[in-house]
Scaffold this motif. Structure first.
Motif, PDB file in Angstrom:
ATOM      1  N   LYS A  71       0.816  -1.225   0.000  1.00 32.46           N
ATOM      2  CA  LYS A  71       0.000   0.000   0.000  1.00 32.46           C
ATOM      3  C   LYS A  71       0.846   1.269   0.000  1.00 32.46           C
ATOM      4  O   LYS A  71       0.394   2.322   0.456  1.00 32.46           O
ATOM      5  CB  LYS A  71      -0.921  -0.004   1.223  1.00 32.46           C
ATOM      6  N   LEU A  72       2.051   1.186  -0.530  1.00 29.43           N
ATOM      7  CA  LEU A  72       2.920   2.361  -0.546  1.00 29.43           C
ATOM      8  C   LEU A  72       2.275   3.541  -1.257  1.00 29.43           C
ATOM      9  O   LEU A  72       2.494   4.694  -0.897  1.00 29.43           O
ATOM     10  CB  LEU A  72       4.252   2.018  -1.222  1.00 29.43           C
ATOM     11  N   ASP A  73       1.468   3.251  -2.265  1.00 29.26           N
ATOM     12  CA  ASP A  73       0.818   4.332  -3.012  1.00 29.26           C
ATOM     13  C   ASP A  73      -0.176   5.100  -2.146  1.00 29.26           C
ATOM     14  O   ASP A  73      -0.555   6.223  -2.485  1.00 29.26           O
ATOM     15  CB  ASP A  73       0.092   3.779  -4.249  1.00 29.26           C
ATOM     16  N   GLN A  74      -0.611   4.493  -1.042  1.00 28.75           N
ATOM     17  CA  GLN A  74      -1.569   5.165  -0.168  1.00 28.75           C
ATOM     18  C   GLN A  74      -0.892   6.104   0.826  1.00 28.75           C
ATOM     19  O   GLN A  74      -1.568   6.867   1.513  1.00 28.75           O
ATOM     20  CB  GLN A  74      -2.405   4.125   0.593  1.00 28.75           C
ATOM     21  N   PHE A  75       0.432   6.031   0.918  1.00 28.01           N
ATOM     22  CA  PHE A  75       1.154   6.937   1.811  1.00 28.01           C
ATOM     23  C   PHE A  75       1.262   8.297   1.129  1.00 28.01           C
ATOM     24  O   PHE A  75       1.939   8.441   0.118  1.00 28.01           O
ATOM     25  CB  PHE A  75       2.540   6.385   2.133  1.00 28.01           C
ATOM     26  N   GLN A  76       0.583   9.290   1.709  1.00 34.19           N
ATOM     27  CA  GLN A  76       0.501  10.601   1.086  1.00 34.19           C
ATOM     28  C   GLN A  76       1.636  11.535   1.473  1.00 34.19           C
ATOM     29  O   GLN A  76       1.808  12.591   0.890  1.00 34.19           O
ATOM     30  CB  GLN A  76      -0.843  11.265   1.467  1.00 34.19           C
ATOM     31  N   GLY A  77       2.389  11.158   2.504  1.00 37.40           N
ATOM     32  CA  GLY A  77       3.474  12.020   2.933  1.00 37.40           C
ATOM     33  C   GLY A  77       3.032  13.162   3.825  1.00 37.40           C
ATOM     34  O   GLY A  77       3.817  14.070   4.119  1.00 37.40           O
ATOM     35  N   ASN A  78       1.773  13.126   4.272  1.00 38.33           N
ATOM     36  CA  ASN A  78       1.286  14.177   5.165  1.00 38.33           C
ATOM     37  C   ASN A  78       1.780  13.982   6.592  1.00 38.33           C
ATOM     38  O   ASN A  78       1.674  14.885   7.417  1.00 38.33           O
ATOM     39  CB  ASN A  78      -0.252  14.208   5.161  1.00 38.33           C
ATOM     40  N   SER A  79       2.270  12.797   6.881  1.00 37.80           N
ATOM     41  CA  SER A  79       2.807  12.496   8.203  1.00 37.80           C
ATOM     42  C   SER A  79       4.135  11.765   8.006  1.00 37.80           C
ATOM     43  O   SER A  79       4.530  11.451   6.885  1.00 37.80           O
ATOM     44  CB  SER A  79       1.837  11.611   8.997  1.00 37.80           C
ATOM     45  N   LYS A  80       4.815  11.501   9.103  1.00 34.12           N
ATOM     46  CA  LYS A  80       6.046  10.718   9.021  1.00 34.12           C
ATOM     47  C   LYS A  80       5.718   9.295   8.580  1.00 34.12           C
ATOM     48  O   LYS A  80       4.666   8.761   8.920  1.00 34.12           O
ATOM     49  CB  LYS A  80       6.739  10.675  10.388  1.00 34.12           C
ATOM     50  N   PHE A  81       6.637   8.697   7.840  1.00 35.43           N
ATOM     51  CA  PHE A  81       6.437   7.313   7.421  1.00 35.43           C
ATOM     52  C   PHE A  81       6.351   6.404   8.634  1.00 35.43           C
ATOM     53  O   PHE A  81       5.572   5.454   8.657  1.00 35.43           O
ATOM     54  CB  PHE A  81       7.588   6.879   6.506  1.00 35.43           C
ATOM     55  N   SER A  82       7.141   6.710   9.677  1.00 40.33           N
ATOM     56  CA  SER A  82       7.110   5.891  10.890  1.00 40.33           C
ATOM     57  C   SER A  82       5.743   5.942  11.557  1.00 40.33           C
ATOM     58  O   SER A  82       5.257   4.934  12.084  1.00 40.33           O
ATOM     59  CB  SER A  82       8.189   6.352  11.871  1.00 40.33           C
ATOM     60  N   THR A  83       5.096   7.119  11.543  1.00 39.39           N
ATOM     61  CA  THR A  83       3.762   7.246  12.129  1.00 39.39           C
ATOM     62  C   THR A  83       2.756   6.410  11.345  1.00 39.39           C
ATOM     63  O   THR A  83       1.870   5.776  11.914  1.00 39.39           O
ATOM     64  CB  THR A  83       3.313   8.723  12.143  1.00 39.39           C
ATOM     65  N   TRP A  84       2.897   6.409  10.035  1.00 42.36           N
ATOM     66  CA  TRP A  84       2.020   5.613   9.172  1.00 42.36           C
ATOM     67  C   TRP A  84       2.198   4.125   9.480  1.00 42.36           C
ATOM     68  O   TRP A  84       1.220   3.377   9.585  1.00 42.36           O
ATOM     69  CB  TRP A  84       2.356   5.918   7.712  1.00 42.36           C
TER      70      TRP A  84
END
Length: 209
Positions: A71-84
């Motif tokens: 689901k990498l495409d769902q990571f919008q970058g609005n938060s830290k990757f670690s938080t996601w």
């Protein structure tokens, strides 16, 4: 007449994870493996604190990174990757708890019976070295056992905020809660811990500390 100075807007520095995620999306497995190395210990700690079970935590780590890759495409970058990642880990951990609860109910305060006698339920190591953790003082053992007794919702907030040192905002985002809700749960968790710890630490009458 002097020309007014025009200040350029401050450019926010991009977190290194953003570039790694972008490379991973393009099929760079080495970039994703680097992300795994950076955060697998944190995800393991979070999962084990919530589930109170090392084997479950190990399975959850695998599931978290598999889902994250898919689901990498769902990571919008609005938060830290670690938080996601933590949010995925929390969801997986709570789902594991719900499945376990439907099969049998286990008290977090109940000791495990072994050939050597009764021992407290397995609790998350708070550093990469479990031997150091379990070799610590009696107070540390009491604190860990006390945290085990917190309801999962309180224990999760306490884990992210006070053990993993996420900010209140990051904790809220990881759990899908409002900031006031996180503050409320954290306060109640701390109060319950203080109350339970006071029972352990009360000195017998006539004994001065």
């Amino acid at each position: 007449m002097p020309t007014p100075t025009i200040q350029s807007p401050a450019v926010e520095e991009e977190h290194p994870d953003v570039a790694l995620v972008a490379r991973a999306r393009e099929g760079d497995t080495a970039a994703f493996e680097q992300l795994v190395r950076q955060y697998d210990r944190q995800i393991f700690r979070v999962a084990q604190h919530i589930t109170q079970n090392r084997e479950d935590a190990e399975d959850i780590v695998q599931d978290v990174f598999l889902k994250a890759y898919e689901k990498l495409d769902q990571f919008q970058g609005n938060s830290k990757f670690s938080t996601w990642l933590v949010r995925i880990a929390v969801n997986e951990s709570l789902m594991r708890l719900r499945k376990r609860k439907t099969s049998r109910t286990v008290s977090m305060d109940e000791d495990v019976q072994t050939e050597e006698g009764a021992i407290p339920r397995d609790f998350a190591d708070w550093s990469p070295n479990p031997e150091q953790i379990y070799g610590q003082s009696e107070l540390g053992d009491i604190l860990r056992k006390t945290i085990q007794g917190l309801p999962p919702g309180f224990r999760t907030v306490f884990t992210l905020r006070d053990i993993e040192n996420l900010s209140t905002e990051e904790t809220a985002e990881a759990l899908g809660l409002s900031v006031p809700a996180v503050k409320s749960r954290l306060l109640r968790a701390r109060l319950q811990l203080r109350e339970r710890l006071s029972r352990y630490l009360k000195q017998p009458e006539g004994v001065k500390p």
